[in-house]
Design an enzyme around this catalytic site. Sequence first.
Site, short mmCIF file in Angstrom:
data_model
loop_
_atom_site.label_atom_id
_atom_site.label_comp_id
_atom_site.label_asym_id
_atom_site.label_seq_id
_atom_site.Cartn_x
_atom_site.Cartn_y
_atom_site.Cartn_z
N GLY A 246 0.84 -1.19 0.00
CA GLY A 246 0.00 0.00 0.00
C GLY A 246 0.87 1.24 0.00
O GLY A 246 2.10 1.13 0.08
N LYS A 247 0.24 2.38 -0.10
CA LYS A 247 1.01 3.63 -0.15
C LYS A 247 1.86 3.81 1.10
O LYS A 247 2.93 4.41 1.05
CB LYS A 247 0.08 4.82 -0.30
CG LYS A 247 -0.23 5.12 -1.75
CD LYS A 247 -0.78 6.52 -1.93
CE LYS A 247 -1.31 6.68 -3.34
NZ LYS A 247 -2.12 7.86 -3.53
N ARG A 248 1.38 3.29 2.23
CA ARG A 248 2.11 3.52 3.46
C ARG A 248 3.31 2.59 3.64
O ARG A 248 4.04 2.71 4.60
CB ARG A 248 1.16 3.40 4.67
CG ARG A 248 0.80 4.77 5.24
CD ARG A 248 -0.24 4.65 6.32
NE ARG A 248 -1.54 4.35 5.74
CZ ARG A 248 -2.46 3.58 6.31
NH1 ARG A 248 -2.20 3.01 7.47
NH2 ARG A 248 -3.62 3.37 5.74
N ASP A 249 3.49 1.67 2.71
CA ASP A 249 4.57 0.71 2.86
C ASP A 249 5.89 1.18 2.25
O ASP A 249 6.81 0.40 2.07
CB ASP A 249 4.18 -0.64 2.26
CG ASP A 249 2.98 -1.24 2.96
OD1 ASP A 249 3.02 -1.29 4.20
OD2 ASP A 249 2.01 -1.62 2.28
#
Length: 487
Positions: A246-249
């Site tokens: 995901g974007k947060r990874d």
Amino acid sequence: MNIRTRFAPSPTGYVHIGNIRAALFPYLLAKQNHGTFVLRIEDTDQNRYVADAEQVLLDTLKWLGLNWDEGVEVGGPFGPYRQTERREHYLKWAQKLIDKGLAYADPYTPEQVQQFREEAQANKQAFLYRNYRPENPPEWHLGLPLRFKQTKIERKHFHDEIMGDLEAGAETLDDFVLIKADGLPTYNFAHVVDDFEMEITHLTRGVEYISSMGNYLALYEALEITPPVFVHMPHIMAPTGNKKLGKRDGAKSVQEYRAEGFLPEAILNFLVMLGWNDGTTTDIFSLDDMIAKFDLTRVQRAGARFDEKRLLWLNGQWLRRLDIAKLFEYARNSANPADYSNSFWGEHGRIASDERRLEVLAAVQERLKTLADLPALTEYFFAAPQIDLTQITENKFLASFAPAKLVELLEIAISALETTDWNADALQNTLNDLLARTATKPAELFSLLRIAVSFAPFSPELPRTLAVLGKDETISRLKKVMDTLAK
Ligand code: GLU
């Protein structure tokens, strides 16, 4: 068979690195079969419209070298290739379904549909619109959603080139929207129409679409269309844990990686290996190698782990392998000179000739991990460094030398260098002689000279550094340090 594949992105302004794998696989399939790679823009979601997004996307693909044979900008026999320009195509196919009694107007408001959904949830049932299908729908006209009418509620079977033989249960079949209230088609409808009209033979996309395959198969059947070959690519997994990336990874957009000094070669090499290898231990693949070796039967089904460290490693590998002229071109285009002062890109770098900058680049090529390392690695070639004696007096190899001894060493070195031919081989010989004459170790004498000319944490091998720096500049820097130490 003339293989035709497509990349069909939705322009959101943000080209996530993972999305580019969805361009690379069809690109490779087309190229290795002398087929056609089509670029279609799926811009029917007006809520997600971002100005310039398409341009960003096209620039990114071009920068990566994933050039398309047909599609937006280049044209082709099946255009237009932007979905918002193809409305009449979808309406024509929609009419065909209406005529066959396989599509109907959805008279409910979004609030009513939401109510049905909540009702189903309250009854602990999966929500299926078809359970609420209106008995006497009004005649359809633009402004009302048009829905597909599932008539055969049955289990469906299909084959996927990567995922194998699969089934879609009857519970996945629903009366999905074909045309939205705004008159534009949904992805579910538009891609089926477009892939058919554009004669796409192999449909590649992420495995997240597999759960909708039942609906798509019902639609192909209703439209009397032979489906393309399905190729669903495995999930890209987060660096740790058992979840999708995901974007947060930590994964960034291609634009960000580009700004950080990553090369297209490294990004593509990294992406092709997300789920594929050639069966050997080889891990460096140029685009041409990939075209020659990529093979769908070797793509794994399990999710492929995103590991940014691997991308960084590959970037270093590619920076070392690139032809120097190509590297220079990347370096020249990779950063905004205004962000740097005395570096390769900055004022001094710009004053220097291209020939000079090329020489400096070749000297540091081995040490680059990203192009963003260039300022730190090359600054001292373009402008004299600030003298900081503590870097010498506190150096672990030099701390035991008294300042007077350091001055003496510099003096001997300067006089030997003054009579040396200025090339790396001759410098190497002089430096070796100096070791013998001064009875010092390489870590001692060479550290002293290296720091005195660069005051940088890293530099190429000493003879190379001095050769590129030039005789006058080397001697003048050594003298200045010697004088400062002597005070
Ligand atoms: N427009 C879709 C997306 O960006 C493409 C899916 C497909 O390739 O069919 O996810």
